[in-house]
Design an enzyme around this catalytic site. Structure first.
Site, mmCIF file in Angstrom:
data_model
loop_
_atom_site.group_PDB
_atom_site.id
_atom_site.type_symbol
_atom_site.label_atom_id
_atom_site.label_comp_id
_atom_site.label_asym_id
_atom_site.label_seq_id
_atom_site.Cartn_x
_atom_site.Cartn_y
_atom_site.Cartn_z
ATOM 1 N N CYS A 102 -1.440 1.545 1.450
ATOM 2 C CA CYS A 102 -2.020 2.703 0.789
ATOM 3 C C CYS A 102 -3.429 2.742 1.009
ATOM 4 O O CYS A 102 -4.123 1.739 0.969
ATOM 5 C CB CYS A 102 -1.801 2.648 -0.816
ATOM 6 S SG CYS A 102 -2.440 4.032 -1.600
ATOM 7 N N GLU A 145 4.389 9.454 -1.895
ATOM 8 C CA GLU A 145 3.419 10.617 -2.413
ATOM 9 C C GLU A 145 4.024 10.930 -3.764
ATOM 10 O O GLU A 145 3.049 11.132 -4.665
ATOM 11 C CB GLU A 145 3.298 11.711 -1.428
ATOM 12 C CG GLU A 145 2.735 11.144 -0.289
ATOM 13 C CD GLU A 145 1.377 10.737 -0.394
ATOM 14 O OE1 GLU A 145 0.541 11.284 -1.287
ATOM 15 O OE2 GLU A 145 1.004 9.788 0.017
HETATM 16 ZN ZN ZN Z 1 -1.029 5.578 -1.475
#
Ligand code: ZN
Length: 179
Positions: A102, A145
């Site tokens: 991420c 997401e």
């Molecule tokens: Zn992320």
């Protein structure tokens, strides 16, 4: 256009459930400018394939997906999608372990079980509603997401914590696999 400052793991905004956007607000200058800046921020980065609004400090149900070939995934095809007020309406089949990191996450990677196919309902940047099935890498990115917009981070989904590795080790592993 701006490059937006990213928020990192530990920032409370990443743990909040985001606010949905009305169709009128989606079409406002405020949100249209934000989408342009988010696309620009994502495009300038070599590795990121998605950027959710909480990651730039806005607790809104909006995420920009910009898939492109990266040094670790050179086989990827370019794909762009803006998802607003997204809802996963169906998860198909069993889960597969996927490597995941991420851009808010201190460059750590791990294996995360994700569904191979999902059905997504969302609004685009013109507030138009769509519902469609996605498979493969796109389905994987969508699950990451949509989690961001619910205040969930990929580390919450990791089952085998022994798979954690730094980004430099992850790059080494992907190079070895290809050789
Ligand atoms: Zn992320």
């Amino acid at each position: 256009m701006k490059i937006l400052r990213r928020r990192q793991f530990g920032n409370p905004v990443l743990r909040q459930k985001t606010t949905r956007l009305s169709s009128a607000r989606i079409q406002s200058g405020e949100i249209q400018d934000l989408i342009a800046d988010m696309r620009n921020t994502l495009e300038r980065r070599q590795y990121g394939v998605g950027l959710a609004a909480p990651q730039i400090g806005k607790s809104l149900a909006l995420s920009v997906i910009g898939i492109k070939p990266t040094p670790t995934r050179p086989e990827l095809q370019r794909q762009n999608l803006v998802i607003i007020n997204p809802e996963i309406t169906k998860l198909y089949g069993k889960k597969d372990n996927m490597w995941e990191g991420c851009v808010s996450g201190a460059e750590m990677y791990a294996q995360v079980p994700r569904h191979k196919k999902v059905r997504l309902k969302w609004q685009d940047e013109n507030a138009k509603t769509h519902e469609k099935n996605f498979a493969g890498f796109m389905a994987h990115v969508i699950q990451h997401e949509v989690d961001h917009l619910d205040g969930i981070l990929f580390v919450d989904r990791v089952e085998d914590t022994k798979t954690y590795m730094t980004f430099s080790e992850y790059k080494k592993m992907t190079r070895t696999k290809k050789a």
